[in-house]
Scaffold this motif. Structure first.
Motif, short mmCIF file in Angstrom:
data_model
loop_
_atom_site.label_atom_id
_atom_site.label_comp_id
_atom_site.label_asym_id
_atom_site.label_seq_id
_atom_site.Cartn_x
_atom_site.Cartn_y
_atom_site.Cartn_z
N MET A 46 0.84 -1.21 0.00
CA MET A 46 0.00 0.00 0.00
C MET A 46 0.87 1.25 0.00
SD MET A 46 -3.33 -0.88 2.36
CE MET A 46 -2.43 -1.39 3.83
N LYS A 47 2.03 1.16 0.62
CA LYS A 47 2.97 2.29 0.62
C LYS A 47 3.58 2.48 -0.76
CE LYS A 47 5.66 5.22 3.06
NZ LYS A 47 5.14 6.35 3.87
N PRO A 68 2.23 1.51 -4.23
CA PRO A 68 1.21 0.95 -5.13
C PRO A 68 1.76 0.57 -6.51
CG PRO A 68 0.88 3.32 -4.79
CD PRO A 68 1.89 2.89 -3.79
N GLU A 113 2.78 -3.00 -6.21
CA GLU A 113 1.61 -3.89 -6.23
C GLU A 113 1.10 -4.07 -7.66
OE1 GLU A 113 -3.04 -4.23 -4.72
OE2 GLU A 113 -1.82 -2.53 -4.06
N LEU A 119 -5.32 -3.95 -3.01
CA LEU A 119 -5.27 -3.39 -1.66
C LEU A 119 -5.58 -1.89 -1.71
CD1 LEU A 119 -1.89 -5.06 -0.57
CD2 LEU A 119 -4.19 -5.93 -0.16
N LYS A 120 -6.43 -1.45 -0.81
CA LYS A 120 -6.76 -0.03 -0.74
C LYS A 120 -6.53 0.46 0.68
CE LYS A 120 -10.52 3.30 -1.42
NZ LYS A 120 -11.97 3.47 -1.74
N SER A 121 -5.67 1.47 0.80
CA SER A 121 -5.35 2.03 2.11
C SER A 121 -6.37 3.09 2.51
CB SER A 121 -3.95 2.63 2.09
OG SER A 121 -3.68 3.31 3.30
N ALA A 159 -0.69 7.06 0.61
CA ALA A 159 0.50 6.21 0.66
C ALA A 159 1.64 6.88 1.42
CB ALA A 159 0.94 5.85 -0.77
N VAL A 173 -7.42 -2.18 6.24
CA VAL A 173 -7.25 -2.22 4.79
C VAL A 173 -8.59 -2.54 4.16
CG1 VAL A 173 -6.62 -4.67 4.85
CG2 VAL A 173 -5.92 -3.26 2.90
#
Length: 435
Positions: free
Chosen positions: A259-260, A262, A265, A403-405, A409, A430
């Protein structure tokens, strides 16, 4: 009264001096130990080591005394090893001498040297041989470990879908699913996530293992055998705890890193889509065709640094090491975190960069300083299973979800909640968005 008070102070100083001289004599008599800060009577060097951040305290001492130094935790002498070269020379090049298990006060009171992880001597050899053979054979009866992980990962996906994209804390989900893999191996079956029996599993371990221990009941007449009920139960506990917490914490930290970052990911999603697709269950053999994903998982493990202090060792006999003399029984802390962050082997060790494990052509590149499972004779028994779990869980989850924070970020804090013997991931929520 004044004379008596002065006399008491004088006597106190004399006693302290005698103790200090005694300590130095003992150190001199024992031979040339690695350098280190001067210990005080009774407390040793405890004033120089922050109990809340022991790993950072040791790194600070490294700057002054070098990669091999001596500290006293109270009366207990400990030699600390920092960096890849020092740890490798001890645990690999002089593996036999450094193969003993050191003291761990917080755990020893529960295990008292029983169980494979904390045992020494013949007890350790017998239990390690038994554990390795059992895990290898468990490969595993009618069903392989990989099949068990794949099945459990699908159960996890079902639970994740129930969140319907809403925020949730993944801690509970990940610890239960990884525990179920171990449970499936050790007890022969998995548990439903809301099963009350499963939630009280730790209290049942002793009773559940009685049945598993019966094949070795001929061993009762062998006085040299270590296959007694206590050793087998606590060996199971060793495997259970180590196999649960390390993998689930790495997965939790992994979500945060992705998530930090993206963009990382997204590249993992692309590789999953290209190699596995969306309709086939990921398999461990896919790893060789997914160098980027493999590199990402390695980098997550490296920075998660789940056991930065390493598990203490002890030298089994008087040992010469780098020109120093380590008396038999000396405790040794191989700081795995200092190896995983060694700037000689990782170009920018504090930065999350999968490129640490990729060559110029994008192929996976091994790194000798990647030792999250330790090395030498005391390397983690469950390394192969843990590596398989991490790959299958990450690819299975990211095959189905993004994944969605809940925060930007740049605002995600990667600092561990606690950092002592282990690094505990911060608590967070999350959202999992179906792909």
């Amino acid at each position: 009264m004044e004379l008596g008070g002065a006399l008491s102070i004088f006597l106190g100083i004399c006693v302290s001096c005698l103790l200090l001289i005694s300590t130095w004599k003992r150190m001199y008599k024992e031979g040339k130990l690695p350098p280190g800060p001067t210990p005080l009577p009774f407390i040793g060097n405890l004033l120089q080591i922050k109990t809340s951040e022991p790993f950072k305290s040791f790194l600070a001492l490294q700057q002054k005394y070098g990669p091999v130094f001596t500290v006293y935790l109270g009366p207990r002498r400990v030699v600390v090893l920092c960096g890849h070269e020092a740890v490798k020379e001890a645990l690999v090049d002089q593996a036999e001498e450094f193969s003993g298990r050191g003291e761990m006060a917080s755990i020893d009171r529960n295990f008292n040297g029983f169980g494979v992880a904390l045992a020494n001597g013949e007890r350790w050899k017998q239990l390690r041989r038994f554990s390795l053979t059992t895990l290898r054979n468990f490969g595993m009866g009618k069903r392989s470990i990989e099949e068990r992980i794949q099945e459990e990962a699908q159960y996890l996906l079902e639970e994740f879908r129930k969140t319907k994209g809403l925020p949730f804390d993944p801690t509970f989900f990940l610890s239960r699913t990884v525990s179920n893999v171990i449970s499936s191996v050790v007890f022969g079956s998995r548990f439903e996530y809301d099963d009350k029996v499963f939630l009280s599993l730790l209290r049942m371990i002793n009773e559940s293992f009685i049945e598993m221990s019966t094949p070795w009941a001929q061993e009762k007449g062998n006085p040299s055998s270590e296959f007694n009920l206590k050793n087998l139960v606590l060996t199971t506990l060793n495997l259970f705890f180590a196999g649960t917490e390390t993998v689930s914490s790495t997965l939790r930290y992994g979500f945060l890193f992705l998530m930090k970052h993206p963009e990382v990911e997204e590249k993992v999603h692309q590789e999953i889509d290209h190699i596995i697709g969306l309709n086939r269950i990921p398999a461990s053999e896919d790893r060789m065709n997914m160098p980027y994903t493999d590199a990402v998982i390695h980098e997550i493990q490296r920075l998660t640094d789940i056991v930065p202090m390493g598990v203490p060792h002890t030298v089994m006999r008087d040992t010469q090491f780098r020109g120093y003399h380590l008396p038999k029984g000396t405790n040794v802390f191989p700081l795995l975190g200092s190896v995983l962050g060694d700037p000689k082997y990782f170009s920018n060790p504090q930065k999350f960069n999968p490129g640490h494990f990729l060559d110029e052509k994008g192929r996976f590149k091994k790194n000798d300083a990647f030792v999250p499972f330790s090395s030498g004779k005391r390397v983690c028994l469950g390394e192969a299973m843990a590596r398989m779990e991490l790959f299958l869980y990450f690819t299975t989850i990211l095959q189905s979800f993004s994944l969605k924070s809940l925060v930007a970020a740049k605002d995600i804090d990667l600092s561990p909640k606690l950092s002592g013997f282990g690094n505990i991931p911060p608590t967070y929520e999350v959202c999992l968005v179906p792909r």
